[in-house]
Design a protein around this motif. Sequence first.
Motif: not given
Length: 65
Positions: A1-24
């Motif tokens: 995937m290609n993100w335009e900003s760091a914010r888009q990377f952290w948000e992961m297309g709206g699934y960032g909470f679940f992705v980063w939460g599962s890593y945590g």
Amino acid sequence: MNWESARQFWEMGGYGFFVWGSYGVTALLVAAELLLLARRTKQARALATQDAALARIDAERRSGS
């Protein structure tokens, strides 16, 4: 995937909470398992040392009789 900003990377297309939460949660559980493993290892070594000391005392008593 290609993100335009760091914010888009952290948000992961709206699934960032679940992705980063599962890593945590995974990192937290791995850390907890390592701590519990260290504690169990320490207890096992202490028990083995105690058993060896008791065996040595028992052997000394038997040989002294």
